[in-house]
Write a protein that holds these residues in place. Structure first.
Motif, PDB file in Angstrom:
ATOM      1  N   THR A 412       0.811  -1.219   0.000  1.00 37.58           N
ATOM      2  CA  THR A 412       0.000   0.000   0.000  1.00 37.58           C
ATOM      3  C   THR A 412       0.847   1.273   0.000  1.00 37.58           C
ATOM      4  O   THR A 412       0.349   2.344  -0.344  1.00 37.58           O
ATOM      5  CB  THR A 412      -0.926   0.019   1.229  1.00 37.58           C
ATOM      6  N   PHE A 413       2.153   1.163   0.382  1.00 33.53           N
ATOM      7  CA  PHE A 413       3.023   2.345   0.386  1.00 33.53           C
ATOM      8  C   PHE A 413       3.903   2.412  -0.856  1.00 33.53           C
ATOM      9  O   PHE A 413       4.707   3.348  -0.985  1.00 33.53           O
ATOM     10  CB  PHE A 413       3.916   2.341   1.636  1.00 33.53           C
ATOM     11  N   LEU A 414       3.787   1.452  -1.750  1.00 31.16           N
ATOM     12  CA  LEU A 414       4.677   1.387  -2.912  1.00 31.16           C
ATOM     13  C   LEU A 414       4.518   2.627  -3.788  1.00 31.16           C
ATOM     14  O   LEU A 414       3.430   2.968  -4.229  1.00 31.16           O
ATOM     15  CB  LEU A 414       4.374   0.126  -3.732  1.00 31.16           C
ATOM     16  N   SER A 415       5.657   3.308  -4.061  1.00 33.77           N
ATOM     17  CA  SER A 415       5.647   4.503  -4.909  1.00 33.77           C
ATOM     18  C   SER A 415       6.272   4.252  -6.275  1.00 33.77           C
ATOM     19  O   SER A 415       5.840   4.836  -7.269  1.00 33.77           O
ATOM     20  CB  SER A 415       6.395   5.647  -4.215  1.00 33.77           C
ATOM     21  N   GLY A 416       7.316   3.433  -6.327  1.00 33.92           N
ATOM     22  CA  GLY A 416       7.987   3.165  -7.594  1.00 33.92           C
ATOM     23  C   GLY A 416       8.288   1.691  -7.747  1.00 33.92           C
ATOM     24  O   GLY A 416       8.854   1.068  -6.836  1.00 33.92           O
ATOM     25  N   CYS A 435      -2.311  -0.697  -5.606  1.00 29.40           N
ATOM     26  CA  CYS A 435      -1.249   0.076  -4.945  1.00 29.40           C
ATOM     27  C   CYS A 435      -1.614   1.552  -5.011  1.00 29.40           C
ATOM     28  O   CYS A 435      -1.318   2.229  -6.007  1.00 29.40           O
ATOM     29  CB  CYS A 435       0.093  -0.177  -5.618  1.00 29.40           C
ATOM     30  N   PRO A 436      -2.237   2.093  -3.995  1.00 28.85           N
ATOM     31  CA  PRO A 436      -2.834   3.439  -4.089  1.00 28.85           C
ATOM     32  C   PRO A 436      -1.827   4.585  -4.169  1.00 28.85           C
ATOM     33  O   PRO A 436      -2.208   5.699  -4.514  1.00 28.85           O
ATOM     34  CB  PRO A 436      -3.651   3.543  -2.798  1.00 28.85           C
ATOM     35  N   ASN A 437      -0.538   4.305  -3.850  1.00 27.21           N
ATOM     36  CA  ASN A 437       0.467   5.367  -3.862  1.00 27.21           C
ATOM     37  C   ASN A 437       1.477   5.207  -4.982  1.00 27.21           C
ATOM     38  O   ASN A 437       2.482   5.931  -5.008  1.00 27.21           O
ATOM     39  CB  ASN A 437       1.206   5.414  -2.519  1.00 27.21           C
ATOM     40  N   LEU A 438       1.230   4.302  -5.907  1.00 27.11           N
ATOM     41  CA  LEU A 438       2.180   4.054  -6.990  1.00 27.11           C
ATOM     42  C   LEU A 438       2.173   5.226  -7.965  1.00 27.11           C
ATOM     43  O   LEU A 438       1.142   5.570  -8.537  1.00 27.11           O
ATOM     44  CB  LEU A 438       1.813   2.772  -7.730  1.00 27.11           C
ATOM     45  N   ILE A 439       3.349   5.861  -8.149  1.00 29.88           N
ATOM     46  CA  ILE A 439       3.438   7.012  -9.057  1.00 29.88           C
ATOM     47  C   ILE A 439       4.217   6.689 -10.326  1.00 29.88           C
ATOM     48  O   ILE A 439       4.110   7.409 -11.313  1.00 29.88           O
ATOM     49  CB  ILE A 439       4.068   8.235  -8.354  1.00 29.88           C
ATOM     50  N   GLU A 440       5.018   5.612 -10.309  1.00 29.81           N
ATOM     51  CA  GLU A 440       5.783   5.251 -11.500  1.00 29.81           C
ATOM     52  C   GLU A 440       5.879   3.741 -11.602  1.00 29.81           C
ATOM     53  O   GLU A 440       6.225   3.059 -10.640  1.00 29.81           O
ATOM     54  CB  GLU A 440       7.184   5.877 -11.466  1.00 29.81           C
ATOM     55  N   LEU A 441       5.595   3.208 -12.799  1.00 35.12           N
ATOM     56  CA  LEU A 441       5.611   1.769 -13.044  1.00 35.12           C
ATOM     57  C   LEU A 441       6.325   1.507 -14.355  1.00 35.12           C
ATOM     58  O   LEU A 441       5.939   2.023 -15.402  1.00 35.12           O
ATOM     59  CB  LEU A 441       4.176   1.223 -13.102  1.00 35.12           C
ATOM     60  N   SER A 461      -3.218   7.192  -9.249  1.00 28.34           N
ATOM     61  CA  SER A 461      -2.034   7.706  -8.556  1.00 28.34           C
ATOM     62  C   SER A 461      -0.825   7.823  -9.483  1.00 28.34           C
ATOM     63  O   SER A 461       0.120   8.562  -9.175  1.00 28.34           O
ATOM     64  CB  SER A 461      -1.684   6.791  -7.372  1.00 28.34           C
ATOM     65  N   LEU A 462      -0.816   7.113 -10.606  1.00 31.97           N
ATOM     66  CA  LEU A 462       0.311   7.180 -11.528  1.00 31.97           C
ATOM     67  C   LEU A 462       0.451   8.601 -12.057  1.00 31.97           C
ATOM     68  O   LEU A 462      -0.436   9.114 -12.738  1.00 31.97           O
ATOM     69  CB  LEU A 462       0.112   6.200 -12.694  1.00 31.97           C
ATOM     70  N   SER A 463       1.574   9.223 -11.756  1.00 31.86           N
ATOM     71  CA  SER A 463       1.747  10.615 -12.143  1.00 31.86           C
ATOM     72  C   SER A 463       3.073  10.882 -12.842  1.00 31.86           C
ATOM     73  O   SER A 463       3.192  11.849 -13.585  1.00 31.86           O
ATOM     74  CB  SER A 463       1.647  11.521 -10.908  1.00 31.86           C
ATOM     75  N   VAL A 464       4.079  10.036 -12.619  1.00 28.61           N
ATOM     76  CA  VAL A 464       5.377  10.243 -13.260  1.00 28.61           C
ATOM     77  C   VAL A 464       5.443   9.524 -14.591  1.00 28.61           C
ATOM     78  O   VAL A 464       5.669  10.135 -15.640  1.00 28.61           O
ATOM     79  CB  VAL A 464       6.520   9.775 -12.341  1.00 28.61           C
TER      80      VAL A 464
END
Length: 970
Positions: A412-416, A435-441, A461-464
């Motif tokens: 749940t804290f995964l960002s990248g 994954c609610p905090n994922l910004i880059e995949l 949440s994907l923003s990057v």
């Protein structure tokens, strides 16, 4: 009598004080000094000095404190973070009772006044995060009671005064983030009370003085990001009180003492990154019971990870960061026994092999897992569900196989999440959409199949960035893509996606900067909504089955930002896109009639023209000159020999801008319009010149690209003396070749004029990307694969905006696919005669021309751009070549081999990572085995990523220079 006079004066002062307390002679000095301080301030953002007036007793002024024993004497001035700007008044030296000065986080400028040295009672001086310039006053040594000195993050220059070594009571010395030079004074070893010394991010040189070993109270030694050399004095490793030891980013060498863990028992953080240390990592570190961080990144260690075993005894260990080394072998199983408090495991960019050991899940508090850029293999058998705090996972560029663990969806804290450049198969787990905090995949460059899960592409949440390119994904783009309203980069290229492009991309993704869906099977029209994306600066729709009219607004007005190649049913758009005009249904019948009439008329004209030409040739020449000219897809200018003769002043030697094996290049002015042209005249007396002319014509007849030289005309005629004449006419490039910018000392040898400027790093990155884009177009963007065959700096030309254009296709080979999947060369010769030093080694063994050969040449060219060394440099002897020269310098010596002009441009902190990454690309391009070389697609992507990192670093650096930072002695 004198006694009575003294009593009278005292009574007079007491009377004045009771009437108006700021007029007594005893406190006039401090009050006037405060007013002088105020007068030197030209900006008071928060009006904190408004209380400094006669209506208030000066000891009650904002930020001023007075003594109890001496009520009228100022003992502290605390005005930190008050938005003050101006100089520091020399009257600061008049506060003879002053003990504390704290002016940090303001905008003070100018030099520190020498008068501070008068403050004998001063204990704490904090001027951090301002813009003070000049030298550190040597007479600060007179402040004999000074305990705390913090001048961090200013613009101080010159040496550290040796006189500071006399401050016997000094406990903390902070001089980091300035522009200090010279060496660390050996007198610093006299500061017996020192517990903290911070000299990070300066330009300090020389060795670390062995006298520092006397500082037995030292807890924090922070010397990172300087130019220190030599070995670390062994005595520093015997100071048992040391908690943090950081000398990252220097040029230190030697071995790490084997007993370091036995002596530094309180060690919490050890940073030796980016130096030249050799040998193994001491097993005695297992005795450092307080250790929470260890950093050996960027050194030259070659042993395996056996040092992990003794670290299991470190009950407080929190970080292992050993990236960018040459560590090899397997990850030991004992890694599962490390401290449960571990939150960083950084093993990226090494040579680790085999699989990830079982039991890694025991590190339940892990937040950052970095295993990328190794040779790890096998399936990923980690139960990620046990890492409830994991934020970043980097597994890219390994040989992992099998499927992507669905347990990643529990983070749940995964960002990248970065898993590109592996051999992963199967479907993309829909659970990643949880994954609610994922910004880059990044799952690109694998063998993933199936459709794109709506849960993933709809993750708001994907923003990057979302990177799914170079897989085997199929089906349509789910309509949920419209949920990516904050996404910057979307890359779905090189898959098997189909159907139409969802209009929701243009309607909803207002933050999008780059969209690449090339090399799929999309059909239908281009959504007009894409033109409404104001921030979009790159749109690649090439090699699909799109049809219909191209919009004429938004990004479609910028032909250099849009790629539509390989969509043969598109029409319209702006002229620069060079698409056929669209035909309306009303005009189809009229159009067909006009076509019929035109065909009949053209046929009659052609017959008359042929007859006339035969008659003219027989009358004009006693022989028939056989010319086989390729047909050009793009219409060329009709330019005669006479026009070229006039344009170049009779092919005057003064107009020669360059020479080659088969040709000379002349600058010319064409016609009354004054168009600048470059005329490449072939010397037909040289064997192979005619073949070179035809090769270049064939290579350029079907292609247009912003990074390829633009052919204006091809002239095959006879000169005024009846001799054969062949020339190619190109757009003139006012900034000449890349060769003359890299090697101006040799520019005159081929007729080129020298240059006076130097290429900046950002220009080199842009040129490298331009060249890579040109080669990628030749290899994959044309109906037939074109192999350049002679890529080198002299064949790269720069226009007035320093955009690079690849030219000279005299050795180009054209390859076309045939039915059995093999490749067939359309060139009449299979021999490659490229330039010495740039030719791929397999060509010397008789191998046919290949795209990998161009990639090899590109790798050499790339390293030449950053080192300014030719592959034929005279210093390369006894088996040494450019490849070995660069590879041996990773990463501890990279700053010594790059072009000094780059070093003089900006600071090394913002350069080194970009330079190392860029030069790794060069090394990966000209490996000996062709199959191991990078593809141009990967090269372009990596260079663009490096460019983005460098620009972001420069922006942060500029922002830091424009205003004070908030961090200091931490």
């Amino acid at each position: 009598m004198a006694k009575w006079l003294f009593l009278c004066i005292a009574f007079f002062c007491w009377s004045l004080y009771t009437a108006k307390p700021d007029t007594c002679l005893q406190n006039v000095t401090d009050r006037l000094a405060l007013l002088a301080f105020k007068q030197a301030i030209h900006r008071d953002s928060f009006q904190v000095l408004s209380s400094w007036n006669d209506s208030v007793y000066f000891c009650n002024w904002h930020g001023v404190s007075c003594s109890r024993r001496h009520p009228d004497r100022v003992i502290s001035l605390i005005l930190n973070s008050q938005g003050l700007a101006g100089s520091l008044s020399p009257h600061i030296g008049n506060f003879s009772f002053l003990r504390v000065i704290n002016f940090e986080k303001n905008s003070f400028n100018g030099e520190m006044p020498q008068q501070i040295g008068r403050l004998r009672r001063l204990r704490s001086l904090t001027l951090a995060n301002n813009s003070f310039t000049g030298n550190i006053p040597a007479n600060l040594s007179r402040c004999s009671n000074l305990v705390y000195l913090d001048l961090i993050n200013n613009k101080l220059v010159e040496n550290i005064p040796a006189e500071l070594g006399s401050l016997a009571k000094l406990g903390a010395l902070g001089l980091a983030r300035n522009n200090l030079a010279g060496s660390i004074p050996s007198s610093t070893g006299n500061l017996s009370s020192l517990y903290r010394i911070d000299l990070r991010t300066n330009g300090l040189q020389g060795q670390i003085p062995k006298e520092l070993s006397r500082l037995q109270k030292l807890e924090y030694l922070l010397f990172a990001e300087n130019n220190l050399v030599g070995e670390i004095p062994h005595g520093l490793f015997n100071i048992s009180s040391v908690i943090a030891f950081n000398v990252n980013f220097n040029q230190l060498h030697g071995t790490i003492p084997f007993d370091i863990g036995l002596t530094l028992t309180n060690l919490s953080s050890l940073g030796l990154s980016f130096n030249k240390f050799t040998g193994s990592i001491p097993v005695s570190l297992s005795n450092a019971s307080a250790l929470y961080q260890i950093s050996f990144s960027g050194n030259n260690f070659t042993d395996d990870l056996s040092f992990i075993d003794p670290l299991t005894n470190c009950s407080k260990l929190q970080q292992i960061y050993v990236t960018k080394n040459f560590l090899n072998g397997s990850i030991p199983k004992s890694i599962a026994n490390l401290s449960k408090d571990m939150w960083i495991l950084g093993l990226s960019e090494n040579q680790l092999q085999n699989s990830i050991p079982l039991g890694l899940e025991n590190l339940v508090n892990l937040r950052i897992l970095q295993l990328g850029w190794n040779f790890l293999s096998g399936p990923i058998l980690i139960d990620f569900g046990k890492f409830q705090r994991l934020q970043y996972v980097t597994l890219s560029s390994n040989n992992f196989s099998g499927t992507i663990p669905s347990s990643l969806g529990n983070l749940t804290f995964l960002s990248g999440l970065y898993m590109s450049l592996n051999k992963l198969q199967g479907n993309i787990p829909p659970s990643l959409g949880s994954c609610p905090n994922l910004i880059e995949l990044d799952l690109s460059h694998n063998s993933l199949s199936g459709s794109i899960p709506p849960q993933v592409i709809g993750l708001s949440s994907l923003s990057v960035g979302l990177y799914l390119s170079n897989n085997e994904l199929s089906g349509p783009i789910p309509s949920e893509v419209g949920s990516l309203q904050n996404l910057l980069l979307l890359d779905l290229s090189n898959n098997r996606l189909s159907e139409t492009i969802p209009s929701s991309i243009g309607n909803s993704l207002q933050g999008l900067r780059k969209l690449d869906i090339s090399r799929n099977n999309f059909s239908g029209k281009i959504p007009v909504s894409l033109a409404a994306l104001d921030g979009l600066n790159l749109l690649n729709l090439s090699f699909n089955r799109l049809e219909g009219e191209v919009p004429k607004h938004g990004i479609f007005l910028n032909s250099s930002a849009v790629s539509l190649l390989g969509n043969n049913q598109l029409c319209g758009g702006i002229t620069e896109l060079k698409l056929p005009p669209c035909q309306s249904s009303k005009n189809k019948l009229s159009f067909m009639l006009k076509v019929t009439i035109s065909v009949v008329g053209a046929t009659l004209c052609l017959l008359l023209l042929v007859g006339s030409l035969i008659f003219w040739h027989r009358k004009r020449m006693p022989r028939i000159i056989g010319i086989s000219m390729p047909s050009f897809k793009h219409q060329l200018l009709r330019i005669s020999y006479a026009e070229l003769f006039k344009a170049t002043d009779g092919f005057s030697a003064f107009n020669i801008t360059g020479t080659g094996s088969y040709s000379s290049i002349y600058k010319g002015i064409l016609g009354q319009a004054g168009i600048e042209i470059a005329v490449k005249v072939f010397n037909l007396q040289r064997g192979g010149a005619s073949h070179s002319f035809m090769s270049e014509c064939k290579a350029l007849r079907t292609i247009r690209h912003r990074n390829l030289v633009k052919l204006l005309s091809a002239c095959s005629s006879i000169d005024f003396e009846g001799n054969d004449f062949k020339a190619l006419v190109y757009e003139f490039m006012p900034n000449g070749s890349l060769e003359k910018w890299l090697h101006p000392e040799n520019a005159g040898e081929d007729g080129q004029q020298t240059v006076t400027g130097n290429l900046k790093l950002i220009q080199r990155l842009n040129i490298a990307i331009d060249i890579a884009c040109a080669i990628e177009c030749l290899h994959n963007g044309c109906p037939s694969t074109i192999i350049h065959g002679d890529l080198k700096p002299s064949n790269v030309l720069l226009d007035d905006e320093m955009t690079a254009h690849v030219g000279d296709f005299g050795l180009a080979k054209i390859v076309s696919a045939i039915s059995d999947g093999a490749e067939q060369y359309q060139s009449g010769s299979l021999a490659i005669r490229g330039s010495i030093g740039y030719v791929a080694p397999e060509y010397g063994m008789g191998d046919l021309a290949s795209v990998e050969g161009d990639i090899y040449s590109y790798g050499i060219l790339l390293l030449e751009m950053f080192t300014r060394k030719k592959p034929t440099d005279s210093s390369f002897k006894n088996g040494l070549n450019l490849h070995i020269f660069v590879e041996k310098s990773f990463t501890y010596k990279v700053m010594e081999i790059i072009d000094p002009c780059i070093l003089s441009e900006v600071g090394r902190e913002s350069l080194i990572n970009c330079l190392v990454s860029a030069m790794r690309i060069g090394v990966a391009c000209f490996t000996e085995l062709p199959t191991e070389r990078m593809t141009m697609v990967d090269v372009i992507r990596e260079l663009q990523r490096i460019k983005g990192i460098f620009q972001s670093g420069q922006e942060r650096s500029n922002a830091r220079d424009e205003g004070p930072s908030t961090s200091h002695m931490q």
